[in-house]
Write a protein that holds these residues in place. Structure first.
Motif, PDB file in Angstrom:
ATOM      1  N   GLN A  83      27.758  18.500  58.974  1.00 42.77           N
ATOM      2  CA  GLN A  83      27.410  18.044  60.499  1.00 42.77           C
ATOM      3  C   GLN A  83      26.509  18.233  61.498  1.00 42.77           C
ATOM      4  O   GLN A  83      25.736  18.130  61.936  1.00 42.77           O
ATOM      5  N   PHE A  84      27.734  19.506  61.678  1.00 42.64           N
ATOM      6  CA  PHE A  84      27.149  20.242  63.419  1.00 42.64           C
ATOM      7  C   PHE A  84      26.498  21.982  62.744  1.00 42.64           C
ATOM      8  O   PHE A  84      25.398  22.175  63.356  1.00 42.64           O
ATOM      9  N   ASP A  85      25.404  22.012  61.520  1.00 44.24           N
ATOM     10  CA  ASP A  85      24.959  22.678  60.882  1.00 44.24           C
ATOM     11  C   ASP A  85      25.538  24.213  61.834  1.00 44.24           C
ATOM     12  O   ASP A  85      25.022  25.317  62.316  1.00 44.24           O
ATOM     13  N   LEU A  86      26.635  24.494  61.643  1.00 45.42           N
ATOM     14  CA  LEU A  86      27.695  25.596  61.978  1.00 45.42           C
ATOM     15  C   LEU A  86      28.053  26.514  60.913  1.00 45.42           C
ATOM     16  O   LEU A  86      28.279  25.340  60.138  1.00 45.42           O
ATOM     17  N   THR A  87      28.583  27.389  61.139  1.00 46.24           N
ATOM     18  CA  THR A  87      29.152  28.617  59.695  1.00 46.24           C
ATOM     19  C   THR A  87      30.562  28.138  60.211  1.00 46.24           C
ATOM     20  O   THR A  87      31.235  27.508  61.217  1.00 46.24           O
ATOM     21  N   GLN A  88      31.090  28.284  59.100  1.00 46.13           N
ATOM     22  CA  GLN A  88      32.522  27.619  58.808  1.00 46.13           C
ATOM     23  C   GLN A  88      33.804  28.067  59.365  1.00 46.13           C
ATOM     24  O   GLN A  88      34.511  27.632  60.321  1.00 46.13           O
ATOM     25  N   PRO A  89      33.898  29.820  60.653  1.00 49.17           N
ATOM     26  CA  PRO A  89      33.948  30.648  61.663  1.00 49.17           C
ATOM     27  C   PRO A  89      34.472  29.248  62.612  1.00 49.17           C
ATOM     28  O   PRO A  89      35.429  29.531  63.083  1.00 49.17           O
ATOM     29  N   ALA A 144      36.758  10.005  65.868  1.00 55.05           N
ATOM     30  CA  ALA A 144      36.725   8.484  66.532  1.00 55.05           C
ATOM     31  C   ALA A 144      35.957   7.950  65.340  1.00 55.05           C
ATOM     32  O   ALA A 144      36.850   7.006  65.329  1.00 55.05           O
ATOM     33  N   GLN A 145      35.572   8.369  64.607  1.00 55.03           N
ATOM     34  CA  GLN A 145      35.066   7.189  63.819  1.00 55.03           C
ATOM     35  C   GLN A 145      36.311   8.005  62.111  1.00 55.03           C
ATOM     36  O   GLN A 145      35.199   6.976  61.013  1.00 55.03           O
ATOM     37  N   GLY A 146      37.108   8.472  62.159  1.00 56.49           N
ATOM     38  CA  GLY A 146      37.557   8.694  61.367  1.00 56.49           C
ATOM     39  C   GLY A 146      37.805   9.756  60.745  1.00 56.49           C
ATOM     40  O   GLY A 146      37.018  10.682  61.427  1.00 56.49           O
ATOM     41  N   GLU A 147      38.733  10.490  60.160  1.00 59.87           N
ATOM     42  CA  GLU A 147      39.473  11.431  59.163  1.00 59.87           C
ATOM     43  C   GLU A 147      37.906  12.456  58.946  1.00 59.87           C
ATOM     44  O   GLU A 147      36.715  11.729  58.541  1.00 59.87           O
ATOM     45  N   ALA A 148      37.367  13.809  59.057  1.00 58.43           N
ATOM     46  CA  ALA A 148      36.997  14.775  58.586  1.00 58.43           C
ATOM     47  C   ALA A 148      37.284  15.944  58.257  1.00 58.43           C
ATOM     48  O   ALA A 148      38.729  16.393  58.368  1.00 58.43           O
ATOM     49  N   THR A 149      36.707  16.868  57.238  1.00 59.77           N
ATOM     50  CA  THR A 149      37.517  18.081  56.852  1.00 59.77           C
ATOM     51  C   THR A 149      36.701  19.213  57.586  1.00 59.77           C
ATOM     52  O   THR A 149      35.236  18.405  58.024  1.00 59.77           O
ATOM     53  N   VAL A 150      37.016  20.249  57.240  1.00 55.79           N
ATOM     54  CA  VAL A 150      36.524  20.890  57.969  1.00 55.79           C
ATOM     55  C   VAL A 150      34.524  21.307  57.238  1.00 55.79           C
ATOM     56  O   VAL A 150      33.458  21.566  57.811  1.00 55.79           O
ATOM     57  N   SER A 151      35.163  20.993  56.638  1.00 54.64           N
ATOM     58  CA  SER A 151      33.173  21.162  55.436  1.00 54.64           C
ATOM     59  C   SER A 151      32.742  20.432  55.825  1.00 54.64           C
ATOM     60  O   SER A 151      31.239  20.289  55.937  1.00 54.64           O
ATOM     61  N   GLU A 152      32.926  18.994  56.457  1.00 58.28           N
ATOM     62  CA  GLU A 152      31.880  17.796  56.249  1.00 58.28           C
ATOM     63  C   GLU A 152      31.703  18.046  57.953  1.00 58.28           C
ATOM     64  O   GLU A 152      30.547  17.962  57.785  1.00 58.28           O
ATOM     65  N   LEU A 153      33.001  18.499  58.759  1.00 57.40           N
ATOM     66  CA  LEU A 153      32.079  18.887  59.938  1.00 57.40           C
ATOM     67  C   LEU A 153      30.998  20.237  59.914  1.00 57.40           C
ATOM     68  O   LEU A 153      29.829  20.288  61.052  1.00 57.40           O
TER      69      LEU A 153
END
Lengths: 114, 114
Positions: free
Chosen positions: A36-42, A24-33
């Motif tokens: 931010q969330f400190d979870l694995t890429q999968p 809601a604050q703007g686009e984000a790539t999977v790497s950015e997420l």
């Protein structure tokens, strides 16, 4: 209706709601997420897939990084359902108020007779 | 947060949304819901339990028939989450509008020089 089922089910997970909040604050790539969330890429990717198939987010096909962005139409459907519900609920309360108002202004049968 | 998870999960089912819709128009007993939805009593009861533990409905303890009624607080939490999201989203759009506005009023570097 199936769409609304999927949207509500997708929003039942706190990480997925967090991703929606972030987008809601703007686009984000999977790497950015992932950062931010400190979870694995999968894990993030699987949440993204759920949100995407529920129509709540889309992924840009233009850029190579394919950033995720909020899809307002998906959230509008959820919002519309809640709005309609609230309107019905308020109408019901208004009707109850009318009944109480009628009870107030109408004289008791005894008084009508006298 | 757990409460919000349960509320969204409960709303992901069309029959449960139907029950919520029905209760927005006033209290109903389980038998009335069984008649309306043409489902078995155990099925309706299990949906009722999900909605009750998600805090979306309550059952009166006074009357022997224990009618179900909508619990506005449960829906308020769901609504508050969506409202906050929309506010963030709109703020983001407003910011984008500001950027576009700035681009409009600022002269191009070439023009500044002349």
């Amino acid at each position: 209706m199936e769409h609304l089922n999927q949207a509500f089910a997708a929003l039942a997970d706190p990480t997925r709601r967090g991703i929606i909040d972030r987008l809601a604050q703007g686009e984000a790539t999977v790497s950015e997420l992932v950062d931010q969330f400190d979870l694995t890429q999968p894990t993030i990717s699987s949440h993204i897939k759920v949100l995407e198939s529920a129509g709540l987010i889309t992924r840009s096909r233009r850029a190579q990084k394919r950033p995720c962005k909020l899809e307002p139409d998906g959230l509008t459907a959820v919002n519309a359902w809640l709005e309609r519900l609230r309107a019905n609920w308020e109408r019901n309360f208004a009707r109850l108020d009318d009944v109480l108002e009628d009870l107030k202004v109408q004289p008791f049968p005894e008084e009508q007779k006298s």
